[in-house]
Design an enzyme around this catalytic site. Structure first.
Site, PDB file in Angstrom:
ATOM      1  N   ASP A   7      14.857  87.453 -90.623  1.00  0.00           N
ATOM      2  CA  ASP A   7      16.225  87.633 -91.098  1.00  0.00           C
ATOM      3  C   ASP A   7      16.586  86.402 -91.947  1.00  0.00           C
ATOM      4  OD1 ASP A   7      18.704  88.649 -91.637  1.00  0.00           O
ATOM      5  OD2 ASP A   7      19.265  89.055 -89.563  1.00  0.00           O
TER       6      ASP A   7
HETATM    7  C1  NOJ Z   1      21.529  89.069 -92.402  1.00  0.00           C
HETATM    8  C2  NOJ Z   1      21.662  90.320 -91.585  1.00  0.00           C
HETATM    9  O1  NOJ Z   1      21.530  90.031 -90.222  1.00  0.00           O
HETATM   10  C3  NOJ Z   1      20.653  91.395 -91.964  1.00  0.00           C
HETATM   11  O2  NOJ Z   1      20.957  92.551 -91.251  1.00  0.00           O
HETATM   12  C4  NOJ Z   1      20.665  91.612 -93.432  1.00  0.00           C
HETATM   13  O3  NOJ Z   1      19.814  92.674 -93.774  1.00  0.00           O
HETATM   14  C5  NOJ Z   1      20.273  90.333 -94.115  1.00  0.00           C
HETATM   15  N1  NOJ Z   1      21.273  89.309 -93.801  1.00  0.00           N
HETATM   16  C6  NOJ Z   1      20.162  90.469 -95.620  1.00  0.00           C
HETATM   17  O4  NOJ Z   1      21.392  90.585 -96.201  1.00  0.00           O
END
Ligand code: NOJ
Length: 739
Positions: free
Chosen positions: A278
């Site tokens: 993430d």
């Molecule tokens: C953080 C989020 O937790 C995740 O779900 C998301 O896809 C990513 N950022 C990218 O934006």
């Protein structure tokens, strides 16, 4: 046709077919890998947000040098076309870039937020919506999305409930698989397909106290029985990628968690897709107290099996040195790069003849689908005196509330690409449906958090002049989603006071709630004749609600998550264990005086009813269904056998309606106590007024299996109670013995 031409054509066809075949792809990956430098490999393992519009000279140079494998949220369609051209034509090995973006519940056309879509209990519809969204995104050059989110959500304080498919592993698994099918289509190589990314692996939804990013402690038996199940369903459906979670699971950050990534995902589930971290979650392992520094974080993430780093740059900064000084084997990087290249081949990104991305707008078909999805996702929670549907030919309505005419709030969280101009609000749609003269509008408040009551007078005045009040309350979009945890679940701002003010006009109140999570609104619901829960319903939420309120459409949504009476009951979910002292409905009050009352020592609250406000699976329609004639095909079965369970469902009302029939089970005794109910299957059926139809489910003993204390999936002998039910709290029951 000449023979030579024919042979040439056959040869071409053969090579096209070969390009699709797995062994050819593996061979091409092998050939590429053997030519790649260590820097180029690390480049493939790195994803950045740094590609702005227009693309800077530095980023162009970096793309040429193979510094990046993927960009996230980058540039315009034209920028993406240009960047891809540079990667394919001007980088040493011509490896294409992969553009990712959060296309969570639509792209330009927005469908209901995921928890709202889950309320449709309609996998075919969800698949269609995902397919449309994929088509829009892919046309603009985005071939990777970070959806579906399949984190089991049992705590509405957690803002990401909005992005979830609810509390139940079976329902979430079925719907997640539908999303994967829709996003990825029949073939990833189809230009309208987008690679799915199942997230957040794993346990993120169990954040302590509902506070986003907080740690989770989940015993392995619960992890396997509940939290991993929808991930497995998505993996079985062929999801192209997985994203690690931000949280620490049982003390080990998911991004460095070898048990999750290596033991479960790669070995047990035989997964050969991409694992991406993430956003900066590799570097965050330092703050977790799991990695000493960013070098250690990179080493731990690679060792656990994270193929690509999102945004932070620990791989770029340290992997080369880690390989050269040998704490990390070069072959470990090759495995990661293989997974990434495999996805790029499967998506057909190496094919240079693909049409370049172009700007697109929501199309008529997508808008119609968005309306259908919003209709299916709305849940009718109360309809006293059958105030709904309103008699559209004669009624004058007062449209009141901060969410009656707010385009941005209607589309909800994760709508950064939404075409807000295409959004039709309830106010606009009702004016169209009823005629402008019969719609009186006074918002009362400027937004859902507003405490200013100066608009109340006009709202009360409108209510007095109308036959019915349509009150659009709830939560603004910004109050749910990532990092939007709430400690209170009530209607924010002065909304409760607005209801009281409007009530003084003495007209029936239809309460329509737009929100990203289950809210607590016991008193508000008591003051309204009718309650419709619309979630954040997307671009066409307005027309959908107008159709539902005027009876052009009938409500059919069912709650995919339990609604608490008060935040103090959270976490609350239907599949809980019975305890040794289950409470009964009669034990609600607090005894007067100070009597010794052993009978009252049960698992309940002394200050609130222990049951939910609305149970999982619940939802009304404009008609009434009756369940009868439960029949089980055999009194007992042996392991490996199947049985059928059936019942009659009758529409006893005067209108047509859709009933979602649910099958639940409970093991009366087992080596590990089992939930009071567990959803095994469901079916939706449309019934005309007066119609009766049979519903039947085939159940195998595998469906009745569970994990024992040694974490083996077993089918134990014993008695299993079964319900065919309209929700998790009702239904008609029978029993079967597993021998
Ligand atoms: C953080 C989020 O937790 C995740 O779900 C998301 O896809 C990513 N950022 C990218 O934006």
């Amino acid at each position: 046709m000449s023979r030579i031409w024919c042979l040439a054509a056959l040869g071409f066809l053969h090579s096209v077919l070969l390009a699709q075949s797995g062994s050819d792809v593996e061979a091409r990956i092998g050939a590429l890998l053997s030519r790649m430098t260590l820097d180029e490999k690390i480049g493939q393992m790195s994803q950045s947000t740094a590609m702005a519009s227009p693309i800077s000279a530095q980023i162009k140079a970096e793309i040429r040098a193979g510094r990046w494998g993927s960009f996230l949220n980058a540039g315009s369609p034209a920028d993406r076309a240009e960047a891809q051209r540079i990667a394919l034509k001007e980088s040493r090995l011509g490896i294409p870039l992969l553009f990712g973006r959060d296309v969570i519940h639509g792209y330009k056309t927005i469908y209901p937020i995921p928890v709202g879509q889950a309320a449709s209990w309609d996998p075919a519809l969800i698949e269609e919506a995902a397919r449309e969204a994929a088509g829009e995104a892919a046309a603009e050059g985005i071939r990777w999305t970070f959806a579906p989110m399949v984190d089991i959500a049992r705590d509405p304080r957690w803002g990401r409930v909005a992005e979830s498919l609810g509390e139940d592993p079976y329902l979430a698994g079925v719907l997640a698989a539908a999303m994967v099918r829709g996003l990825q289509g029949k073939s990833l190589a189809d230009a309208a397909s987008v690679a799915a990314c199942v997230k957040h692996f794993a346990g993120y939804g169990a954040a302590e106290a509902g506070r986003d990013y907080n740690s989770t402690w989940i015993p392995e038996i619960l992890l396997r029985e509940v939290y991993l199940q929808p991930f497995h369903a998505a993996r079985q459906q062929g999801a192209a990628s997985f994203m690690t979670a931000f949280n620490a699971l049982n003390g080990v950050p998911a991004t460095g968690n070898r048990f999750l990534l290596e033991d479960v995902l790669r070995r047990e589930w035989q997964y050969d897709g991409v694992v991406v971290s993430d956003y900066e979650s590799i570097r965050e392992m330092i703050a977790h107290g799991f990695a000493r520094d960013s070098r250690d974080a990179a080493a731990k993430a690679v060792a656990a099996g994270v193929d690509m780093e999102m945004v932070s740059t620990t791989y770029f900064d340290h992997l080369k040195q880690l390989v050269e000084s040998e704490p990390i084997r070069a072959s470990q990087l090759d495995g990661a790069v293989r997974n990434i290249l495999r996805l790029k081949f499967r998506l057909g990104l190496f094919d240079q003849s693909v049409t370049p991305p172009r700007e697109i707008e929501p199309g008529a078909a997508a808008l119609r689908l968005a309306e259908r999805a919003a209709i299916r996702s709305a849940v009718l929670l109360k309809n006293e005196g059958e105030v709904l549907p309103i008699a559209s030919a004669t009624t004058t309505v007062a449209v009141i509330g901060p969410l009656a005419d707010s385009r941005a709030d209607q589309v909800g969280t994760w709508s950064m690409d939404a075409r807000l101009e295409a959004v039709e609000t309830p106010l606009a749609a009702l004016r169209k449906a009823l005629g402008p003269d019969r719609v009186l509008f006074a918002p009362g408040m400027r937004n859902s958090r507003d405490r200013d009551r100066s608009g109340f007078g006009a709202a009360v005045d409108a209510a007095r002049r109308a036959d019915v009040v349509l009150l659009f309350l709830g939560e603004e979009a910004i109050l749910s989603g990532e990092a939007r945890s709430r400690a209170f679940l009530d209607l924010p701002g002065a909304q409760d006071a607005l209801i009281d003010a409007v009530r003084a006009a003495g007209k029936p109140i239809v309460l329509v709630i737009l929100a990203g999570r289950p809210l607590t609104f016991h008193d508000a619901a008591a003051k309204a004749a009718t309650v419709v829960y619309a979630w954040h319903p997307g671009t066409m939420g307005g027309p959908a609600l107008a159709s539902l309120l005027t009876g052009k459409a009938t409500p059919s949504g069912r709650l995919p998550i339990t609604f608490p009476r008060t935040v103090g009951q959270v976490p609350i979910y239907y599949a809980h264990l019975n305890t040794g002292r289950p409470a009964s409905d009669k034990e609600l009050g607090i005894p007067l005086g100070n009597p010794e009352q052993p009978a009252g020592y049960t698992s309940k609250y002394i200050d609130v009813d222990f049951t939910p406000e609305y149970p999982f699976g619940y939802g009304l329609t404009y008609t009434r269904f009756e369940y009868s004639g439960l029949h089980i095909s055999a009194p007992s079965i042996r392991s490996g056998e199947t049985f059928t369970i059936s019942a009659s469902i009758a529409n006893r009302g005067a209108r047509e309606g859709v009933e979602t029939v649910q099958l639940y089970a409970h093991w009366r005794s087992a080596s590990v106590a089992q939930p009071v109910r567990k959803l095994l299957a469901f079916q939706s059926m449309a019934l005309r007024a007066g119609e009766t139809r049979a519903v039947s489910f085939t159940v195998s003993t595998a469906d009745l299996s569970f994990y024992n204390a040694r974490l083996e999936r077993v089918i134990e002998p014993g008695r299993v109670e079964l319900w065919i039910a309209p929700d998790a709290a009702h239904g008609i029951a029978g029993e079967i013995e597993v021998r």
